[in-house]
Design an enzyme around this catalytic site. Sequence first.
Site, PDB file in Angstrom:
ATOM      1  N   ASN A 156      -2.022   7.502  10.904  1.00 22.23           N
ATOM      2  CA  ASN A 156      -2.916   6.531  10.239  1.00 22.23           C
ATOM      3  C   ASN A 156      -3.044   6.823   8.743  1.00 22.23           C
ATOM      4  O   ASN A 156      -3.857   7.671   8.350  1.00 22.23           O
ATOM      5  CB  ASN A 156      -4.300   6.569  10.889  1.00 22.23           C
ATOM      6  CG  ASN A 156      -4.327   5.863  12.231  1.00 22.23           C
ATOM      7  OD1 ASN A 156      -3.551   6.184  13.112  1.00 22.23           O
ATOM      8  ND2 ASN A 156      -5.204   4.892  12.387  1.00 22.23           N
ATOM      9  N   VAL A 209     -18.586   0.150  14.795  1.00 22.39           N
ATOM     10  CA  VAL A 209     -17.803   1.215  15.432  1.00 22.39           C
ATOM     11  C   VAL A 209     -17.454   0.719  16.834  1.00 22.39           C
ATOM     12  O   VAL A 209     -18.340   0.471  17.655  1.00 22.39           O
ATOM     13  CB  VAL A 209     -18.606   2.534  15.487  1.00 22.39           C
ATOM     14  CG1 VAL A 209     -17.865   3.583  16.297  1.00 22.39           C
ATOM     15  CG2 VAL A 209     -18.891   3.032  14.074  1.00 22.39           C
ATOM     16  N   SER A 265       6.088   3.436  13.114  1.00 19.45           N
ATOM     17  CA  SER A 265       4.673   3.703  13.396  1.00 19.45           C
ATOM     18  C   SER A 265       4.504   4.489  14.684  1.00 19.45           C
ATOM     19  O   SER A 265       5.284   4.324  15.636  1.00 19.45           O
ATOM     20  CB  SER A 265       3.946   2.362  13.517  1.00 19.45           C
ATOM     21  OG  SER A 265       2.664   2.544  14.056  1.00 19.45           O
ATOM     22  N   LEU A 319     -10.052   1.007   9.649  1.00 20.58           N
ATOM     23  CA  LEU A 319     -11.335   1.702   9.548  1.00 20.58           C
ATOM     24  C   LEU A 319     -11.750   2.033   8.103  1.00 20.58           C
ATOM     25  O   LEU A 319     -12.859   1.687   7.683  1.00 20.58           O
ATOM     26  CB  LEU A 319     -11.284   3.001  10.383  1.00 20.58           C
ATOM     27  CG  LEU A 319     -12.534   3.874  10.329  1.00 20.58           C
ATOM     28  CD1 LEU A 319     -13.730   3.148  10.931  1.00 20.58           C
ATOM     29  CD2 LEU A 319     -12.288   5.194  11.061  1.00 20.58           C
ATOM     30  N   TYR A 323       3.296  -6.909  16.779  1.00 24.58           N
ATOM     31  CA  TYR A 323       3.549  -6.035  15.627  1.00 24.58           C
ATOM     32  C   TYR A 323       4.210  -4.743  16.094  1.00 24.58           C
ATOM     33  O   TYR A 323       5.251  -4.327  15.580  1.00 24.58           O
ATOM     34  CB  TYR A 323       2.234  -5.717  14.900  1.00 24.58           C
ATOM     35  CG  TYR A 323       2.298  -4.440  14.096  1.00 24.58           C
ATOM     36  CD1 TYR A 323       2.965  -4.407  12.883  1.00 24.58           C
ATOM     37  CD2 TYR A 323       1.737  -3.252  14.579  1.00 24.58           C
ATOM     38  CE1 TYR A 323       3.071  -3.217  12.164  1.00 24.58           C
ATOM     39  CE2 TYR A 323       1.836  -2.069  13.873  1.00 24.58           C
ATOM     40  CZ  TYR A 323       2.494  -2.048  12.671  1.00 24.58           C
ATOM     41  OH  TYR A 323       2.607  -0.871  11.978  1.00 24.58           O
ATOM     42  N   LYS A 350       8.261  -2.966  15.593  1.00 23.89           N
ATOM     43  CA  LYS A 350       8.646  -1.606  15.177  1.00 23.89           C
ATOM     44  C   LYS A 350       9.629  -1.008  16.187  1.00 23.89           C
ATOM     45  O   LYS A 350      10.620  -0.386  15.811  1.00 23.89           O
ATOM     46  CB  LYS A 350       7.414  -0.707  15.036  1.00 23.89           C
ATOM     47  CG  LYS A 350       6.494  -1.101  13.879  1.00 23.89           C
ATOM     48  CD  LYS A 350       7.169  -0.959  12.524  1.00 23.89           C
ATOM     49  CE  LYS A 350       6.309  -1.411  11.368  1.00 23.89           C
ATOM     50  NZ  LYS A 350       7.053  -1.594  10.108  1.00 23.89           N
ATOM     51  N   ASN A 410      -8.953  -4.894   8.637  1.00 28.72           N
ATOM     52  CA  ASN A 410      -8.867  -4.570  10.058  1.00 28.72           C
ATOM     53  C   ASN A 410      -9.033  -3.080  10.279  1.00 28.72           C
ATOM     54  O   ASN A 410      -9.449  -2.647  11.342  1.00 28.72           O
ATOM     55  CB  ASN A 410      -7.476  -4.944  10.605  1.00 28.72           C
ATOM     56  CG  ASN A 410      -7.221  -6.415  10.502  1.00 28.72           C
ATOM     57  OD1 ASN A 410      -8.000  -7.206  11.013  1.00 28.72           O
ATOM     58  ND2 ASN A 410      -6.147  -6.797   9.829  1.00 28.72           N
ATOM     59  N   TYR A 438       0.823  -1.223   0.000  1.00 30.59           N
ATOM     60  CA  TYR A 438       0.000   0.000   0.000  1.00 30.59           C
ATOM     61  C   TYR A 438       0.857   1.274   0.000  1.00 30.59           C
ATOM     62  O   TYR A 438       0.836   2.065  -0.961  1.00 30.59           O
ATOM     63  CB  TYR A 438      -0.934  -0.057   1.211  1.00 30.59           C
ATOM     64  CG  TYR A 438      -1.767   1.169   1.466  1.00 30.59           C
ATOM     65  CD1 TYR A 438      -2.399   1.859   0.440  1.00 30.59           C
ATOM     66  CD2 TYR A 438      -1.937   1.627   2.773  1.00 30.59           C
ATOM     67  CE1 TYR A 438      -3.177   2.982   0.700  1.00 30.59           C
ATOM     68  CE2 TYR A 438      -2.722   2.738   3.046  1.00 30.59           C
ATOM     69  CZ  TYR A 438      -3.329   3.422   2.006  1.00 30.59           C
ATOM     70  OH  TYR A 438      -4.096   4.521   2.271  1.00 30.59           O
ATOM     71  N   ASP A 469       9.916  -7.740  -3.246  1.00 33.49           N
ATOM     72  CA  ASP A 469       8.690  -8.024  -2.492  1.00 33.49           C
ATOM     73  C   ASP A 469       8.427  -9.527  -2.620  1.00 33.49           C
ATOM     74  O   ASP A 469       8.674 -10.098  -3.684  1.00 33.49           O
ATOM     75  CB  ASP A 469       7.522  -7.228  -3.105  1.00 33.49           C
ATOM     76  CG  ASP A 469       6.373  -7.023  -2.130  1.00 33.49           C
ATOM     77  OD1 ASP A 469       5.961  -5.869  -1.947  1.00 33.49           O
ATOM     78  OD2 ASP A 469       5.886  -8.027  -1.565  1.00 33.49           O
ATOM     79  N   ASN A 470       7.933 -10.148  -1.564  1.00 37.35           N
ATOM     80  CA  ASN A 470       7.600 -11.579  -1.705  1.00 37.35           C
ATOM     81  C   ASN A 470       6.127 -11.778  -2.081  1.00 37.35           C
ATOM     82  O   ASN A 470       5.659 -12.905  -2.160  1.00 37.35           O
ATOM     83  CB  ASN A 470       7.945 -12.359  -0.425  1.00 37.35           C
ATOM     84  CG  ASN A 470       7.097 -11.937   0.757  1.00 37.35           C
ATOM     85  OD1 ASN A 470       6.248 -11.050   0.638  1.00 37.35           O
ATOM     86  ND2 ASN A 470       7.318 -12.568   1.902  1.00 37.35           N
ATOM     87  N   PHE A 476       9.977  -1.082   3.531  1.00 35.72           N
ATOM     88  CA  PHE A 476       8.561  -1.211   3.927  1.00 35.72           C
ATOM     89  C   PHE A 476       8.188  -2.658   4.264  1.00 35.72           C
ATOM     90  O   PHE A 476       7.249  -2.884   5.021  1.00 35.72           O
ATOM     91  CB  PHE A 476       7.638  -0.804   2.766  1.00 35.72           C
ATOM     92  CG  PHE A 476       7.622   0.644   2.423  1.00 35.72           C
ATOM     93  CD1 PHE A 476       6.974   1.565   3.236  1.00 35.72           C
ATOM     94  CD2 PHE A 476       8.228   1.097   1.266  1.00 35.72           C
ATOM     95  CE1 PHE A 476       6.943   2.912   2.895  1.00 35.72           C
ATOM     96  CE2 PHE A 476       8.196   2.436   0.916  1.00 35.72           C
ATOM     97  CZ  PHE A 476       7.557   3.348   1.728  1.00 35.72           C
TER      98      PHE A 476
END
Length: 345
Positions: free
Chosen positions: A180, A218, A126, A201, A151, A155, A199, A12, A32-33, A82
Amino acid sequence: MKKVLVTGGTGYIGSHTVVELQQVGYDVIIVDNLSNSQPDVLENITNITGIKIDFEKFDLADRKKTLDFFKRHKNIDAIIHFAALKAVGESVVQPLNYYYNNLFSLMNILQGMLDNNIENLVFSSSCTVYGQPANLPVDESAPVQIALSPYGNTKQISEEIISDTVRTSKLKAISLRYFNPIGAHESAKIGELPIGVPNNLVPFITQTAIGLRDQLKVFGNDYPTPDGTPIRDYIHVVDLAKAHVIAVERMVKKNSKYPYEVFNLGTGKGYSVLEVIKSFEKVSGIKLNYAIVERRPGDITEVWADTSFANLELGWKAEKDIDEMTESAWKWELALYNNRKKTTK
Ligand code: UD1
């Protein structure tokens, strides 16, 4: 022409960054894999920029393959890393997979850089490293807090691995802490492509609006915020991509002030979940089907960035507002829908 290796370049944020790099004249090679992306992203990037891309498919956690790659590519000026697994919930159930993949790939790349005198690394970090910060907006000097997920921990550990390596070598690095990222390229040829149930929003909103999901849940409206829903600093992925180009330029032109630098990448503005939904409804003209449900475990109440350091030092500022973000995400979802219609005809 300077050459940049973009790992995870079909993903992305990676794909949007490749476009921006090519458009200002960088020669790009992607590794990239394809574990969480599609090979036709390469074609879509070329459709936007008119430039073909060098691409190699392999797993950077494989040390032999990675070091062999660097032996064959001696002329790399900078690397943007990335490639990583990024689903917070999945990392809780598969911690070893996350530590193995995210940390070995980084260590292999660093070894390849040291062996081949490649000096410039941009790392994809992040805002999750801040947890729920005591003070808002959060700046880069805020303490890194105990990670809420494997995760997030990868980072934090990655930043430490990089800073230790910088201290003992000629390596220079910049960690970019994203808030985000949402939205898609204005061409609607590239965007976020979640595999399975999203996952995050915004992909969940657009998939609900297009009819792929019944209803957006929400996660809680009893947070101590003005409308009760959590607040985040959403940033357009193209603004984010441009910051990577600037970070690369800073290093290749030897303008870094310190061998290891950290920057927040956000807009500095916070929006609640309900505000994001309102923005989406406004730009799309669609009434979204959503329901308030229980809180999602691990979610923090609110975070937004102090971006003054990035604004000053990088000379970069996020330009796109929340409506441009949700509108581009919606155009991308519509483009995906039209492509599906074409292929099922
Ligand atoms: C998470 C990660 C972040 C990562 C980002 C993108 C943490 C603390 N944050 O951010 O590190 O970079 O994903 O992968 O680990 N929401 C709903 N319904 C949904 C989905 C989300 O109400 O179906 C709400 C969430 O409760 C949250 C907001 O929307 O308040 C944003 O959620 P999301 O897009 O998942 O991002 P974060 O959790 O902020």
